[in-house]
Design a protein around this motif. Sequence first.
Motif, mmCIF file in Angstrom:
data_model
loop_
_atom_site.group_PDB
_atom_site.id
_atom_site.type_symbol
_atom_site.label_atom_id
_atom_site.label_comp_id
_atom_site.label_asym_id
_atom_site.label_seq_id
_atom_site.Cartn_x
_atom_site.Cartn_y
_atom_site.Cartn_z
ATOM 1 N N ALA A 1 -9.546 5.086 7.210
ATOM 2 C CA ALA A 1 -10.998 5.177 7.049
ATOM 3 C C ALA A 1 -11.462 6.624 6.934
ATOM 4 C CB ALA A 1 -11.693 4.488 8.224
ATOM 5 N N GLU A 2 -10.899 7.500 7.753
ATOM 6 C CA GLU A 2 -11.296 8.902 7.716
ATOM 7 C C GLU A 2 -10.890 9.558 6.399
ATOM 8 O OE1 GLU A 2 -9.540 10.659 11.129
ATOM 9 O OE2 GLU A 2 -10.940 9.739 12.563
ATOM 10 N N LEU A 3 -9.702 9.229 5.937
ATOM 11 C CA LEU A 3 -9.228 9.799 4.678
ATOM 12 C C LEU A 3 -10.055 9.276 3.504
ATOM 13 C CD1 LEU A 3 -5.368 9.560 5.235
ATOM 14 C CD2 LEU A 3 -6.792 11.612 5.393
ATOM 15 N N ALA A 4 -10.415 7.995 3.553
ATOM 16 C CA ALA A 4 -11.233 7.405 2.490
ATOM 17 C C ALA A 4 -12.594 8.078 2.418
ATOM 18 C CB ALA A 4 -11.385 5.906 2.725
ATOM 19 N N THR A 5 -13.171 8.361 3.567
ATOM 20 C CA THR A 5 -14.465 9.049 3.604
ATOM 21 C C THR A 5 -14.337 10.468 3.071
ATOM 22 O OG1 THR A 5 -15.188 7.737 5.513
ATOM 23 C CG2 THR A 5 -16.332 9.816 5.106
ATOM 24 N N TRP A 6 -13.285 11.153 3.481
ATOM 25 C CA TRP A 6 -13.051 12.532 3.041
ATOM 26 C C TRP A 6 -12.950 12.627 1.524
ATOM 27 C CZ3 TRP A 6 -7.696 14.838 2.320
ATOM 28 C CH2 TRP A 6 -7.779 16.196 1.986
ATOM 29 N N LEU A 7 -12.181 11.697 0.907
ATOM 30 C CA LEU A 7 -11.941 11.764 -0.531
ATOM 31 C C LEU A 7 -12.947 10.951 -1.343
ATOM 32 C CD1 LEU A 7 -8.036 11.591 -0.607
ATOM 33 C CD2 LEU A 7 -9.496 13.602 -0.828
ATOM 34 N N GLY A 8 -13.791 10.184 -0.666
ATOM 35 C CA GLY A 8 -14.799 9.404 -1.373
ATOM 36 C C GLY A 8 -14.226 8.254 -2.170
ATOM 37 N N VAL A 9 -13.215 7.601 -1.614
ATOM 38 C CA VAL A 9 -12.588 6.460 -2.293
ATOM 39 C C VAL A 9 -12.494 5.295 -1.310
ATOM 40 C CG1 VAL A 9 -11.244 7.954 -3.820
ATOM 41 C CG2 VAL A 9 -10.253 7.208 -1.642
ATOM 42 N N SER A 10 -12.030 4.152 -1.802
ATOM 43 C CA SER A 10 -11.811 3.011 -0.925
ATOM 44 C C SER A 10 -10.510 3.204 -0.147
ATOM 45 C CB SER A 10 -11.742 1.709 -1.729
ATOM 46 O OG SER A 10 -10.541 1.667 -2.472
ATOM 47 N N ARG A 11 -10.253 2.318 0.782
ATOM 48 C CA ARG A 11 -9.046 2.464 1.597
ATOM 49 C C ARG A 11 -7.784 2.040 0.848
ATOM 50 N NH1 ARG A 11 -10.813 0.091 7.465
ATOM 51 N NH2 ARG A 11 -8.677 0.748 7.998
ATOM 52 N N THR A 12 -7.939 1.263 -0.237
ATOM 53 C CA THR A 12 -6.756 0.780 -0.956
ATOM 54 C C THR A 12 -5.914 1.918 -1.544
ATOM 55 O OG1 THR A 12 -7.781 -1.353 -1.470
ATOM 56 C CG2 THR A 12 -5.931 -0.657 -2.862
ATOM 57 N N PRO A 13 -6.490 2.862 -2.317
ATOM 58 C CA PRO A 13 -5.649 3.958 -2.828
ATOM 59 C C PRO A 13 -5.124 4.857 -1.717
ATOM 60 C CG PRO A 13 -7.965 4.352 -3.354
ATOM 61 C CD PRO A 13 -7.870 2.945 -2.851
ATOM 62 N N ILE A 14 -5.841 4.924 -0.596
ATOM 63 C CA ILE A 14 -5.341 5.698 0.541
ATOM 64 C C ILE A 14 -4.067 5.072 1.075
ATOM 65 C CG2 ILE A 14 -5.808 6.400 2.921
ATOM 66 C CD1 ILE A 14 -7.432 7.991 0.924
ATOM 67 N N ARG A 15 -4.081 3.772 1.266
ATOM 68 C CA ARG A 15 -2.900 3.078 1.784
ATOM 69 C C ARG A 15 -1.725 3.194 0.824
ATOM 70 N NH1 ARG A 15 -6.543 -2.118 3.543
ATOM 71 N NH2 ARG A 15 -7.184 -1.361 5.615
ATOM 72 N N GLU A 16 -2.018 3.075 -0.480
ATOM 73 C CA GLU A 16 -0.948 3.214 -1.471
ATOM 74 C C GLU A 16 -0.362 4.621 -1.438
ATOM 75 O OE1 GLU A 16 -2.982 2.152 -5.028
ATOM 76 O OE2 GLU A 16 -2.716 -0.010 -4.744
ATOM 77 N N ALA A 17 -1.225 5.624 -1.284
ATOM 78 C CA ALA A 17 -0.752 7.007 -1.233
ATOM 79 C C ALA A 17 0.094 7.245 0.009
ATOM 80 C CB ALA A 17 -1.940 7.970 -1.253
ATOM 81 N N LEU A 18 -0.308 6.670 1.139
ATOM 82 C CA LEU A 18 0.454 6.848 2.375
ATOM 83 C C LEU A 18 1.830 6.200 2.273
ATOM 84 C CD1 LEU A 18 -2.329 6.338 5.077
ATOM 85 C CD2 LEU A 18 -1.252 8.479 4.364
ATOM 86 N N LEU A 19 1.901 5.083 1.557
ATOM 87 C CA LEU A 19 3.207 4.448 1.341
ATOM 88 C C LEU A 19 4.107 5.367 0.518
ATOM 89 C CD1 LEU A 19 2.227 0.723 0.588
ATOM 90 C CD2 LEU A 19 3.484 1.577 2.581
ATOM 91 N N ARG A 20 3.559 5.965 -0.526
ATOM 92 C CA ARG A 20 4.345 6.896 -1.350
ATOM 93 C C ARG A 20 4.773 8.116 -0.547
ATOM 94 N NH1 ARG A 20 1.249 8.087 -6.874
ATOM 95 N NH2 ARG A 20 3.088 9.417 -7.174
ATOM 96 N N LEU A 21 3.868 8.608 0.286
ATOM 97 C CA LEU A 21 4.198 9.764 1.118
ATOM 98 C C LEU A 21 5.284 9.422 2.124
ATOM 99 C CD1 LEU A 21 0.582 11.106 1.677
ATOM 100 C CD2 LEU A 21 2.398 12.264 0.405
ATOM 101 N N GLY A 22 5.292 8.181 2.576
ATOM 102 C CA GLY A 22 6.355 7.737 3.472
ATOM 103 C C GLY A 22 7.703 7.743 2.782
#
Length: 217
Positions: free
Chosen positions: A41-62
């Motif tokens: 939620a915090e990352l989504a607010t920071w970047l101004g996007v929904s949580r879906t691309p955040i979760r996808e990005a975190l999976l890639r970063l993992g």
Amino acid sequence: MPVPTSSDRADRRLLRDDVYGHLRDAIIDGTFQPGEQLRDAELATWLGVSRTPIREALLRLGQTGLVVAQPGRSTIVSGISSRALREARDVVAAMHQLAVRDAVPRLTGDDLQLMREANARFEGAVTAGDVDGALEADDALHGVPVSVCGNRSLITVLEQFTPVLRRVERLRFASIDGRNSVGKHDELIRLCAAGDRDGAAAVAFGTFQGLSDDDGS
């Protein structure tokens, strides 16, 4: 049927890549420190996007090893471990060695000039203490043989494992060791220009192998 004019799918892909790039760079440049918790939620607010691309990005970063996911709990920024550094370093060094060996017979005068110009920018950035500029110039120099070799599988592997080394490279290019890299780059370019595939490949391998265990923790 005619090709749709909508580019929603491409836009979504670009958005995912953009979010991934922002988060990756924030980890590499120290905006997010090792051990820091990353909340969707915090990352989504920071970047101004929904949580879906955040979760996808975190999976890639993992997958790259930059974050560690704790199922049902949280995602944290990983530390710079000696083992992770060794493994990524060996893979990245081998990929650049292969790229240079394959590229040398096909490098043009223009390609070599691009490498020389990149090394001049690299030297200037290191001298000025501009770590971001040094990293950009280093990428440009080594990117020439990677691009010329045209091996998509090799490029995919580099995209996955290079970010693991990037945090250590920031430390390296901020130190006296960064100036030593200028000479290594000069030698790489000289051997490429001479058509010495094996010699140039060995220098490329050694350049990345120079990221020693002492750089990690």
